[in-house]
Design an enzyme around this catalytic site. Sequence first.
Site, short mmCIF file in Angstrom:
data_model
loop_
_atom_site.label_atom_id
_atom_site.label_comp_id
_atom_site.label_asym_id
_atom_site.label_seq_id
_atom_site.Cartn_x
_atom_site.Cartn_y
_atom_site.Cartn_z
N GLN A 126 0.83 -1.21 0.00
CA GLN A 126 0.00 0.00 0.00
C GLN A 126 0.86 1.26 0.00
OE1 GLN A 126 -2.25 0.78 3.63
NE2 GLN A 126 -4.00 1.46 2.46
N GLY A 127 0.63 2.16 -0.94
CA GLY A 127 1.35 3.42 -1.00
C GLY A 127 0.44 4.59 -0.66
N TYR A 128 0.08 4.69 0.60
CA TYR A 128 -0.78 5.79 1.07
C TYR A 128 0.04 6.83 1.84
CZ TYR A 128 -5.54 4.16 -0.04
OH TYR A 128 -6.71 3.82 -0.68
N GLU A 244 -10.11 -1.68 5.12
CA GLU A 244 -8.96 -1.88 5.98
C GLU A 244 -9.39 -1.97 7.44
OE1 GLU A 244 -6.09 1.26 5.86
OE2 GLU A 244 -4.58 0.11 6.94
N GLU A 381 -7.12 8.62 17.86
CA GLU A 381 -7.50 10.03 18.05
C GLU A 381 -8.47 10.46 16.94
OE1 GLU A 381 -4.45 8.85 18.29
OE2 GLU A 381 -4.12 9.18 20.43
#
Length: 394
Positions: A126-128, A244, A381
Amino acid sequence: MDLNFSPEEQAFQAEVQAFLAEALPAEIADRVGRGEEPTRDDMERWHAILNEKGWLAGTWPAEFGGQGWGPIELHIFEEECAKASAPRIVPFGTKMLGPVLQKFGTPEQQAEYLPRILDGRDWWCQGYSEPGAGSDLASLKTKAERDGDVYVVNGQKTWTTLGQYANRIFCLVRTKFEGKPQEGISFLLIDLDTPGIEMRPIRLIEGGYEVNEVFFTDVRVPVENLVGEENMGWTIAKYLLGHERTNIAGTGFSVQALAQVKALARQVKRRGKALIENPLFAARLASVEAELEAVKITNLRMLSKAAAGGQLGAEPSMLKIKGTVIRQELNDLARRALGPAAAPFPSEDLDNLAIAPKGHAQNAAGYFNNRKISIYGGSNEIQRNILAKGMMRG
């Protein structure tokens, strides 16, 4: 609302248990049960076993090679796998990209990539996240500029989990710089063998190596690797993140961890008595067990609502927060039960294997590694902000 499994669901649960008893290799279950990270070979073997059974991507529609499982079947399957100490299925292809391609991909992309996910020819990462864009993904700066029939990609991604094993990466890239940040993002599929890509390992605090930095320098990506329309990547990103966060509470892992902590507390002696008889330790253990039971019931309520076609509100955020806090609390209880034996890292000092009780040498590493679970998939958070906004809106 009936929180008990139906006769059909109970039969499915029994089928999963029987399959795991027969098909899960004992040496892999032993390693996972001891808290060790599964090896690449472990993950690939389990991937192939599940694919042969047809259960690797159980929620995918039958036309794409799945079983069409609903949320309850998936819950049962994942809970039983966790209890049996099966390796977690690497999610990037099956749980993240697969559903995205089924909803937004072209027929050509579906025909090309979905079978390769199932049979293991492609390992996706994953390239986030980027150094300045983690929880705030809209701030990402990796850019993809159109040059004829290719995009030219430049930038950096980080925290790329298991990227060292992957041959492909799906990326969020910026294709427009004016207007709202969310409106200038696109979703690209990139072959990691393309010239201009460099992957560097990031060593974690527990001594392990599972995440990476990825650098892109003038990487040329065919236009047909764009998923959806240009600049609609934000919509795809939100859809993918929803998948996810599925089962991110990990109640099955907590059930297994609770049993391990109890077993450890029975082995360890404090002043001649088993630690589990210590009132303070026992009270803390009872508290986390009660919290876990509450999360399990809430999870079943959510699944029942989803299976009936209801819209979920704040439940996923609530489960993500409570589930991850419980897992970290169980890690902390195990570490405290080990006392000085939890101090050295197994990867640094093999003598640790001798001073920690049998089967618990990896608990310290697990404690440090699981500090991440309250951050990834949308930090706790951020989840609290979602809950607060939902409450204010009524």
